[in-house]
Design a protein around this motif. Structure first.
Motif, mmCIF file in Angstrom:
data_model
loop_
_atom_site.group_PDB
_atom_site.id
_atom_site.type_symbol
_atom_site.label_atom_id
_atom_site.label_comp_id
_atom_site.label_asym_id
_atom_site.label_seq_id
_atom_site.Cartn_x
_atom_site.Cartn_y
_atom_site.Cartn_z
ATOM 1 N N HIS A 27 -38.557 0.574 -38.554
ATOM 2 C CA HIS A 27 -39.917 0.681 -39.108
ATOM 3 C C HIS A 27 -40.168 2.090 -39.634
ATOM 4 N N TYR A 29 -42.210 4.472 -38.898
ATOM 5 C CA TYR A 29 -42.303 5.594 -37.957
ATOM 6 C C TYR A 29 -40.912 6.034 -37.510
ATOM 7 N N TRP A 67 -42.166 -8.182 -41.383
ATOM 8 C CA TRP A 67 -42.889 -7.833 -40.157
ATOM 9 C C TRP A 67 -42.075 -8.260 -38.945
ATOM 10 N N SER A 70 -41.849 -4.363 -32.393
ATOM 11 C CA SER A 70 -41.154 -3.120 -32.040
ATOM 12 C C SER A 70 -40.738 -3.143 -30.561
ATOM 13 N N ASN A 72 -41.714 -1.498 -28.006
ATOM 14 C CA ASN A 72 -42.824 -1.584 -27.061
ATOM 15 C C ASN A 72 -43.850 -2.645 -27.485
ATOM 16 N N ARG A 74 -45.050 -3.950 -30.251
ATOM 17 C CA ARG A 74 -46.070 -3.806 -31.309
ATOM 18 C C ARG A 74 -45.578 -4.478 -32.576
ATOM 19 N N ARG A 75 -46.584 -5.012 -33.345
ATOM 20 C CA ARG A 75 -46.207 -5.533 -34.661
ATOM 21 C C ARG A 75 -45.907 -4.345 -35.568
ATOM 22 N N ALA A 76 -44.753 -4.345 -36.213
ATOM 23 C CA ALA A 76 -44.428 -3.255 -37.142
ATOM 24 C C ALA A 76 -43.620 -3.828 -38.310
ATOM 25 N N LYS A 77 -43.711 -3.127 -39.424
ATOM 26 C CA LYS A 77 -42.975 -3.603 -40.600
ATOM 27 C C LYS A 77 -41.587 -2.972 -40.579
ATOM 28 N N TYR A 79 -37.874 -2.225 -42.222
ATOM 29 C CA TYR A 79 -37.194 -2.115 -43.511
ATOM 30 C C TYR A 79 -35.704 -2.286 -43.323
ATOM 31 N N GLU B 26 -52.523 -1.913 -41.657
ATOM 32 C CA GLU B 26 -51.902 -2.252 -40.378
ATOM 33 C C GLU B 26 -50.625 -1.444 -40.155
ATOM 34 N N GLU B 27 -49.860 -1.301 -41.233
ATOM 35 C CA GLU B 27 -48.596 -0.568 -41.106
ATOM 36 C C GLU B 27 -48.859 0.885 -40.742
ATOM 37 N N SER B 30 -49.936 1.133 -37.173
ATOM 38 C CA SER B 30 -48.857 1.026 -36.180
ATOM 39 C C SER B 30 -48.053 2.319 -36.144
ATOM 40 N N HIS B 31 -47.899 2.934 -37.296
ATOM 41 C CA HIS B 31 -47.198 4.216 -37.375
ATOM 42 C C HIS B 31 -47.927 5.253 -36.507
ATOM 43 N N MET B 34 -47.571 4.593 -32.733
ATOM 44 C CA MET B 34 -46.270 4.991 -32.206
ATOM 45 C C MET B 34 -46.219 6.497 -32.020
ATOM 46 N N GLU B 37 -48.211 7.372 -28.981
ATOM 47 C CA GLU B 37 -47.487 7.066 -27.749
ATOM 48 C C GLU B 37 -46.420 8.108 -27.457
#
Lengths: 114, 909
Positions: A27, A29, A67, A70, A72, A74-77, A79, B26-27, B30-31, B34, B37
């Motif tokens: 994702h 992040y 989608w 993750s 932990n 979580r919904r994440a996109k 790639y 939403e993306e 979520s970033h 994270m 956290e």
């Protein structure tokens, strides 16, 4: 916090592709953290640069997005590198090697002396 | 490729924006979580963690915005926003919008309509394989025989070319003839085309059903191919596209034939204006044109030859290669018995004949060339109308821009770039022209239907269609775009030339805009006047032409009460004696009706554009007078009385002339004075055979007053008439019936009278002689009617333009006028002051228009009759007409000026 260089666009795409090549689906992040870590925290990756770059790569068909959940929960996109993306990565890596090679030659003192 | 992919991706980004925005949020969320956290894990407090995360990643909103720019197409989005804005503005000003869109729709519609006809009749290439390789072949000079139709050759000459022309891969020929077809015992008259066996192969046209002709199967045996190929259109419309027609027997001219195929859809023939319903191998000619064979006769020219050029030849080199071939053919023809005794002079002229060719990529049209010329002229005229309409719209837009000057200045001042405003103004014009174009397209379909009514209706133009295809759509789109540029750019430019400071400084919006915009509008009006003059003068010329032609004395009295109809019994299988008897019976049946005053019939229908002419040998003709051509017709007794033409001397034909002993003739006044001067023609002998060995064995028994033959444009011909009973070929005839009653009420009765004798006999072209004349003058009526419509439209548009400008001038000068009034100027003086300005504009417009009209006049001179292209009277009438319309348009603003209340005017800003 020390002054960190903002990553610049052209190289960011290459870094994203390389990261996805190494780590598999990831994702946004995760990609950002990985790039920062790999750079030894010399680079800072902001949303404003990362997400447009991801969108552009997606539009060009080098990565695909989906989608998922993750670690932990979580919904994440996520790639993923596509086949075209892998080719593009090889091509850009080659070009990068060439460019750095040329630049390096300019700065090597021994060459200048001869 | 990548760029295209990205573009498509972005294009899809325009839809479903809400969902994409939500996903993006939403993306990013979520970033952020994270990050928070991770920060928490490294020991920060929750609020610290969130703050640090936000700081590190930069703002959420800027990131969203950056992504949004990447996602959609910013240019398209702003354009759509501008379109939206433009629509809102236009809907707030409905009067302006309606006037603009309507005038554009009229202009664009009329242009599209004329273009539709021009395209189909003049511009379009044949829908066949490689049309650019097609070439038409014909010869010039004396044929020493008879010729039927334009550019005709003899069939043996076609065969020579077909076998020996090396520059062409295929040489083919065709001949049009009316045919009578019997389907389910119902006879109908259709246009047939007799074609050589290789016709379809050479054109590259295949069958839609069954087969088409081939040279191997359908061009071998004289009279031995009783097969027919139907046109797709005929099969689809008349036979309901029934596949069962294959192998069905039909009667063609009462001869049984088999339908073997239907030609491909979309192919109508070589002539854009005439589509045959049925095609038959040319070897069947003797059966298809009863009484005339001609297939083996070198002295009869009737087929039209076309050919497909081999690659490697140019049109010119292919033509050059045919000349030696023709010379050889001519030399051998001179040895034939028919020409062996020809005088040396004729032999020399005969041998000097030349081959001519012309590209047949567009086919070859049997329509008179005057139609295409008229259409080109009309296209020019209708283009001017559109230009005038555009100028009006431009003028209106300038006025609007002037009224919006404050708004525009304000937006410029608050940071909008001139480019942005220019784009928005252009989008407004584009919206207007798109609406005008769309409406114009709809209007054009109706207009083309109307126009087709002017063209001859005898089935010749079945191929002309009113439905627009992609070419028409492209034309209309291009036209709409061009108009948008024409009327949009200048006003937008003018609007953006605002002087920010002085515009914003003014307390109230100025009424008329700056000086520049007024000057621009005045020059537009001047141009409108000039164009209107061209159109009005042109319209007057065409109307005069039509009137002159219609008033040319036809020589026939009271053509309104003269009914004509045609029958062609030979196509129903009648032999010559039976046919003559049939005509006699029809005549007696018709004459027995109480409403009928008299009746007669003729071989060649008059005033229909058709003719037959022969060389005539007259006894006692002066030797130096070599002009021997005379126009002929075969007549029944009673013809002259029916037509109301006076017999000057001698007698009419009588029943006793039928035996042909002695052979007799009647001549008209022009014939008599040409051949015999002022001596009497009665009793003299002439030779009427077409060959060179005519003997003067025909006695002139009557002299009639001159009357028209083909039509008014051709004028009175030297004419000689013989009794129809002496006709030796079974030809069709035109009947003429003079009635006392209303002609239309008699049509059904006449039909019944003929069908009492033969129920299956087709009767066609039933109408009054007056209507016949109108049809023959189709081009002229089309030109005159449309030119008048264009002229009126142009004048009205120009009047609107003039009114607008004068109203504007008065509004701008309100204060000055008030001051003048306060100082004692009289109403009349003020009225005149405004009118003077209007007449000034009119004068400049006319001064520009008149020389232009003079220069252009030579392009229309060939279309005129009885009036000079540079006709002073016409110019004067056009000037007066425009002058009075202009005066009318300027009067209202002028009166308003003269009634201004000085007190109010002086307070006026």
């Amino acid at each position: 916090m020390a002054e960190k260089a903002d990553v610049w666009q052209g190289t960011l795409a290459l870094m994203v592709l390389k990261t996805l090549d190494t780590l598999g689906p990831l994702h946004g992040y995760g990609i950002a953290r990985r790039i920062e870590q790999t750079s030894g925290d010399l680079l800072a990756v902001r949303y404003g640069t990362l997400y447009p770059a991801l969108l552009k790569l997606e539009q060009e068909g080098f990565i695909s997005a989906e989608w998922g959940i993750s670690d932990n929960n979580r919904r994440a996109k996520y790639y993923t590198l596509t086949r075209a993306g892998r080719k593009q990565l090889e091509k850009e890596a080659r070009e990068w090697d060439r460019t750095t090679g040329i630049i390096a030659r300019f700065f090597s003192p021994s060459e200048e002396a001869s | 490729m990548r760029a295209l992919r990205a573009f498509l991706f972005r294009l899809t980004g325009l839809w479903d924006k809400g969902r994409k925005d939500r996903e993006m949020a939403e993306e990013l969320e979520s970033h952020l979580r994270m990050q928070v956290e991770d920060n928490l894990r490294s020991g920060m407090t929750p609020s610290q963690a969130r703050r640090a995360a936000l700081l590190k990643s930069g703002g959420v909103e800027p990131a969203k915005e950056a992504c949004r720019d990447h996602r959609g197409l910013p240019v398209l989005e702003t354009t759509m926003r501008d379109v939206h804005h433009a629509l809102r503005l236009l809907s707030r000003n409905p009067a302006f919008t309606v006037v603009t869109v309507l005038s554009l729709a009229l202009g664009i519609g009329a242009n599209t309509a004329i273009f539709t006809l021009l395209d189909q009749m003049v511009l379009r290439r044949l829908p066949v394989r490689h049309p650019e390789q097609l070439q038409m072949i014909w010869t010039t000079g004396p044929s020493l025989g008879s010729t039927q139709g334009s550019r005709a050759s003899s069939y043996p000459m076609y065969q020579d070319f077909e076998q020996r022309a090396t520059a062409f891969s295929q040489v083919f020929c065709r001949y049009y003839t009316p045919l009578s077809i019997s389907l389910e015992n119902q006879a109908e008259r259709v246009t047939g085309e007799l074609v050589s066996g290789n016709y379809f192969q050479a054109l590259g046209i295949g069958p839609a059903l069954g087969r088409v002709f081939s040279p191997e199967e359908d061009d071998r045996v004289y009279q031995g191919h009783p097969v027919a190929v139907l046109s797709y259109q005929y099969w689809a419309t008349r036979l309901g596209a029934d596949a069962g027609v294959l192998g069905r027997k039909i009667l063609v001219n009462n001869y049984p034939m088999v339908i073997v195929g239907v030609s491909a859809a979309g192919f109508s023939g070589i002539d854009a204006a005439r589509s045959p319903q049925i095609r038959i191998p040319i070897q069947m000619k003797p059966l298809m044109t009863p009484g005339s064979d001609n297939l083996g006769d070198r002295r009869r020219q009737w087929v039209q030859i076309f050919a497909r050029r081999k690659p490697g030849y140019t049109m010119q080199s292919a033509q050059t290669s045919l000349q030696p071939l023709l010379s050889g053919i001519l030399r051998s023809e001179l040895e034939s018995p028919a020409l062996r005794d020809a005088p040396q002079r004729d032999r020399d002229r005969f041998l000097a004949r030349k081959v001519l060719t012309e590209s047949a990529a567009h086919g070859y049209s049997g329509l008179p060339a005057s139609y295409s010329r008229a259409l080109v002229v009309l296209m020019g005229m209708v283009g001017l109308v559109l230009l005038i309409a555009c100028f009006n719209v431009a003028s209106l837009l300038i006025a609007r821009a002037a009224a919006r000057q404050k708004e525009l200045a304000m937006r410029l001042a608050s940071g909008a770039s001139r480019g942005q405003l220019l784009r928005q103004l252009s989008i407004e014009s584009a919206v207007l022209s798109a609406a005008g174009g769309a409406m114009g397209l709809l209007l054009s379909v109706a207009m083309v239907h109307g126009l087709l009514g002017f063209l001859p209706t005898n089935g010749m133009l079945a191929t002309l269609r009113a439905e627009p295809d992609w070419r028409i759509l492209a034309f209309t789109a291009a036209l709409a775009l061009a108009t948008a540029v024409l009327f949009g750019v200048a006003p937008a430019w003018q609007a953006l030339k605002v002087d920010l400071w002085s515009t914003l400084k003014e307390a109230a919006g100025s009424v008329g805009g700056n000086r520049g915009s007024v000057r621009l509008r005045k020059s537009l009006v001047t141009a409108q006047v000039a164009f209107s003059f061209l159109l009005v003068a042109g319209a007057l010329l065409f109307v005069k032409t039509l009137l002159n032609l219609k008033e040319t004395s036809s020589g026939f009295r009271d053509a309104d009460n003269l009914i004509t109809f045609q029958i062609d019994p030979a196509r129903s299988g009648y032999s010559l004696p039976r046919l003559k008897a049939f005509y006699q019976q029809v005549l007696e049946n018709v004459r027995s009706l109480p409403e009928v005053k008299s009746a007669g019939y003729a071989w060649v229908p008059v005033l229909s554009g058709r003719e037959a002419d022969w060389d005539v040998l007259a006894e006692g003709q002066p030797a130096e007078n070599r002009e021997t051509q005379a126009y002929v017709n075969g007549l029944s007794p009673g013809y002259w009385r029916t037509m109301g033409v006076r017999l000057l001397e001698g007698r009419d034909f009588e029943d006793r002339d039928a035996g042909g002993r002695p052979k007799v003739a009647i001549v008209n006044r022009k014939f008599a004075s040409h051949f015999f001067g002022n001596r009497s023609a009665i009793g003299r002998r002439i030779g009427l055979d077409t060959g060179l060995q005519a003997k003067p064995d025909v006695e002139i028994v009557g002299l009639v007053e001159d009357s028209l033959y083909e039509g008014p444009r051709q004028g009175v011909r030297r004419q000689v008439f013989f009794p129809f009973s002496q006709m030796n070929q079974p030809v069709a005839t035109a009947f003429y019936v003079r009635t006392l009653a209303d002609p239309a009420s008699l049509f059904a009765t006449l039909r019944r009278k003929v069908q009492e004798l033969d129920a299956s006999m087709p009767i066609y072209e039933m109408k009054t002689l007056e209507d016949q004349l109108d049809e023959t003058l189709g081009t002229e009526r089309l030109s005159a009617t449309l030119a008048v419509a264009f002229g009126v439209l142009a004048t009205l548009l120009a009047a609107v333009g003039l009114y607008g400008v004068m109203a504007l001038t008065v509004a701008r000068r309100t204060r000055e006028i008030g001051l003048r009034m306060a100082l004692g100027a009289r109403q009349g003086v003020l009225l005149w002051m405004v009118m003077k300005e209007a007449f000034g504009l009119l004068g400049i417009g006319l001064a520009l228009g008149i020389p232009c009209a003079y220069l252009l006049s030579r392009y229309v001179s060939s279309q005129l009759f009885g009036v000079a292209a540079a006709d002073l009277g016409t110019a004067a009438v056009a000037c007066i007409a425009l002058g009075s319309v202009a005066a009318g348009a300027a009067l209202a603003p002028a009166r308003r000026a003269s009634r201004i209340d000085p007190m109010q005017a002086l307070r006026h800003e």
